[in-house]
Design a protein around this motif. Structure first.
Motif, PDB file in Angstrom:
ATOM      1  N   VAL A 159       2.324 -32.163  -6.101  1.00 53.68           N
ATOM      2  CA  VAL A 159       1.909 -31.887  -7.476  1.00 53.68           C
ATOM      3  C   VAL A 159       1.996 -30.381  -7.708  1.00 53.68           C
ATOM      4  CG1 VAL A 159       0.420 -33.905  -7.705  1.00 53.68           C
ATOM      5  CG2 VAL A 159      -0.549 -31.752  -6.848  1.00 53.68           C
ATOM      6  N   LEU A 166       2.413 -33.009 -12.603  1.00 54.80           N
ATOM      7  CA  LEU A 166       1.104 -32.368 -12.654  1.00 54.80           C
ATOM      8  C   LEU A 166       0.059 -33.166 -11.893  1.00 54.80           C
ATOM      9  CD1 LEU A 166       0.821 -31.243 -16.397  1.00 54.80           C
ATOM     10  CD2 LEU A 166       1.767 -29.998 -14.444  1.00 54.80           C
ATOM     11  N   PHE A 167       0.307 -34.442 -11.698  1.00 55.74           N
ATOM     12  CA  PHE A 167      -0.684 -35.300 -11.057  1.00 55.74           C
ATOM     13  C   PHE A 167       0.022 -36.502 -10.451  1.00 55.74           C
ATOM     14  CE2 PHE A 167      -0.337 -36.089 -15.584  1.00 55.74           C
ATOM     15  CZ  PHE A 167       0.000 -37.436 -15.634  1.00 55.74           C
ATOM     16  N   ARG A 204      -5.903 -40.505  -6.266  1.00 50.15           N
ATOM     17  CA  ARG A 204      -5.305 -39.595  -7.233  1.00 50.15           C
ATOM     18  C   ARG A 204      -5.207 -38.203  -6.630  1.00 50.15           C
ATOM     19  NH1 ARG A 204      -9.447 -41.672 -12.014  1.00 50.15           N
ATOM     20  NH2 ARG A 204      -8.190 -43.467 -12.707  1.00 50.15           N
ATOM     21  N   VAL A 252      -4.418 -34.021  -7.926  1.00 52.32           N
ATOM     22  CA  VAL A 252      -4.166 -33.025  -8.960  1.00 52.32           C
ATOM     23  C   VAL A 252      -4.584 -31.680  -8.379  1.00 52.32           C
ATOM     24  CG1 VAL A 252      -6.454 -33.186 -10.061  1.00 52.32           C
ATOM     25  CG2 VAL A 252      -4.450 -32.543 -11.437  1.00 52.32           C
ATOM     26  N   HIS A 253      -4.005 -30.600  -8.858  1.00 49.97           N
ATOM     27  CA  HIS A 253      -4.267 -29.318  -8.208  1.00 49.97           C
ATOM     28  C   HIS A 253      -5.709 -28.853  -8.345  1.00 49.97           C
ATOM     29  CE1 HIS A 253      -3.395 -25.529  -6.311  1.00 49.97           C
ATOM     30  NE2 HIS A 253      -3.902 -24.875  -7.337  1.00 49.97           N
ATOM     31  N   TRP A 301      -9.332 -33.316 -12.375  1.00 55.97           N
ATOM     32  CA  TRP A 301      -8.889 -34.576 -12.956  1.00 55.97           C
ATOM     33  C   TRP A 301      -9.651 -34.807 -14.252  1.00 55.97           C
ATOM     34  CZ3 TRP A 301      -4.892 -37.579 -11.278  1.00 55.97           C
ATOM     35  CH2 TRP A 301      -4.685 -38.760 -11.981  1.00 55.97           C
ATOM     36  N   ILE A 346      -5.172 -36.299 -19.298  1.00 58.66           N
ATOM     37  CA  ILE A 346      -4.029 -36.878 -18.585  1.00 58.66           C
ATOM     38  C   ILE A 346      -3.432 -38.036 -19.373  1.00 58.66           C
ATOM     39  CG2 ILE A 346      -3.435 -38.243 -16.530  1.00 58.66           C
ATOM     40  CD1 ILE A 346      -5.244 -36.293 -14.938  1.00 58.66           C
ATOM     41  N   LEU A 355      -5.976 -28.805 -15.788  1.00 61.40           N
ATOM     42  CA  LEU A 355      -5.506 -29.520 -14.607  1.00 61.40           C
ATOM     43  C   LEU A 355      -5.165 -28.581 -13.455  1.00 61.40           C
ATOM     44  CD1 LEU A 355      -5.492 -31.835 -16.645  1.00 61.40           C
ATOM     45  CD2 LEU A 355      -3.245 -32.516 -15.775  1.00 61.40           C
ATOM     46  N   VAL A 414      -8.154 -32.495  -4.720  1.00 66.32           N
ATOM     47  CA  VAL A 414      -7.785 -31.248  -5.383  1.00 66.32           C
ATOM     48  C   VAL A 414      -7.626 -30.150  -4.342  1.00 66.32           C
ATOM     49  CG1 VAL A 414      -8.975 -31.870  -7.526  1.00 66.32           C
ATOM     50  CG2 VAL A 414     -10.200 -30.557  -5.772  1.00 66.32           C
TER      51      VAL A 414
END
Length: 337
Positions: free
Chosen positions: A80, A141-142, A149, A151-152, A155, A160, A194, A270
């Motif tokens: 991601v 991005l995710f 899940r 994401v950086h 969430w 999203i 995000l 994350v």
């Protein structure tokens, strides 16, 4: 063909922010049983998932990018986008006529410093750097997989869903990048939330100076806090709040600005936040795997095997030892743990 394993029985190794620590990454991959086959790291039954921030700060950014992209293109990894890949796109993209600026991301002293090592290490490989910039557009991005899940930084389910409806997927394009340069726009809110996380404004007249010397009027907040009452309940950043500020009660308006991540949601992973404690879940279904590798911390992975409740025992890592002398902010001498 890359070794794929049985998709139904495959495990996943979610790997934290690399920031150019390519040798440290290879030691972590070796420790987890990945082996180079035809020049690409692969595992017979598992797939790596990179949390973003492959670039900037570290000593072997170019090598790290090649290693990661090769794994992604051969199916042995996914990735991601991190805020540093996004920043690089903005820094290296000219603004459109009439915008009042030359570049999407301003070329000021702070932004120059953040990307300096990356540009220096690609100084003799400009065509490669341009290819990597194009590749960044292909990074989602995710990730929403069966049971977890990625994401950086944060969430935000509502953002999203709106993004998927507007973009038709999980990736940005050049138009979205340009739109995101206006922070108040939908695109700007998507990228900021995000990839950098949520925040709250500090009380009137209060500012904090981070370890990087940057003065902030906002502080980063948890997106998973359950029934928070004070600033201390929601702050989530390396730089602490002044004690008298941390004790302050959240107002009703501030509580409305916060988002949450209910216990019934799938586990989410994350990076981004420069953790320095012993690796462990933040709550039963939330884990941060960025443990400051480039600042002589740990490069961490979580070995995900379909569990709904995350476990401290599933974290693995390599320690990054500080050298006696170095021209870079990170060591490449790592000790497995």
């Amino acid at each position: 063909m890359p070794a794929q394993g049985n998709a139904a029985s495959r495990g996943y190794d979610i790997i934290g922010d690399i920031h150019g620590c390519a040798h440290t990454l290879t030691r972590l991959l070796d420790q987890m049983g990945y082996r180079k086959i035809n020049g690409v790291y692969q595992h017979p039954k598992r797939q790596a998932i990179f949390i973003g921030d492959i670039i900037d700060r570290g000593p072997r950014i170019r090598e790290a990018l090649h290693l990661v992209r090769d794994m992604v293109e051969h199916g042995s990894a996914r990735i991601v986008m991190g805020n540093h890949e996004y920043n690089a796109l903005g820094y290296c993209t000219r603004a459109r006529p009439g915008s009042g600026r030359k570049w999407l991301r301003e070329h000021n002293a702070r932004h120059d410093r953040l990307i300096r090592e990356t540009l220096e290490q690609f100084d003799h490989y400009p065509h490669e750097w341009n290819e990597f910039l194009e590749w960044f557009y292909t990074i989602p991005l995710f990730i929403e997989d069966d049971g977890f899940r990625v994401v950086h930084a944060c969430w935000d389910g509502d953002l999203i869903e709106k993004f998927k409806q507007s973009q038709g997927g999980a990736c940005i394009d050049e138009d979205f990048l340009h739109a995101s340069s206006a922070i108040e726009s939908f695109a700007g809110q998507v990228m900021d939330t995000l990839l950098r996380g949520t925040d709250l404004r500090l009380p009137e007249g209060v500012k904090i100076t981070g370890k990087d010397g940057y003065v902030r009027e906002f502080f980063r907040t948890k997106f998973w806090a359950d029934n928070p009452q004070t600033y201390a309940d929601v702050v989530f950043q390396p730089d602490p709040l002044p004690p008298e500020v941390a004790r302050m009660k959240l107002t009703d308006e501030e509580r409305k600005q916060l988002i949450s991540y209910p216990a019934g949601e799938p586990p989410v992973f994350v990076g981004h936040y420069w953790m320095d404690s012993s690796p462990a879940p933040l709550k039963a279904n939330v884990a941060c795997i960025d443990y400051s590798a480039v600042k002589y911390g740990r490069l961490v992975a979580y070995r995900m095997d379909g569990e709904r409740t995350l476990s401290k025992d599933k974290f693995v890592w390599v320690e990054v030892d500080r050298p006696e002398r170095s021209d870079y902010p990170a060591s490449e001498d790592s000790v497995a743990r």
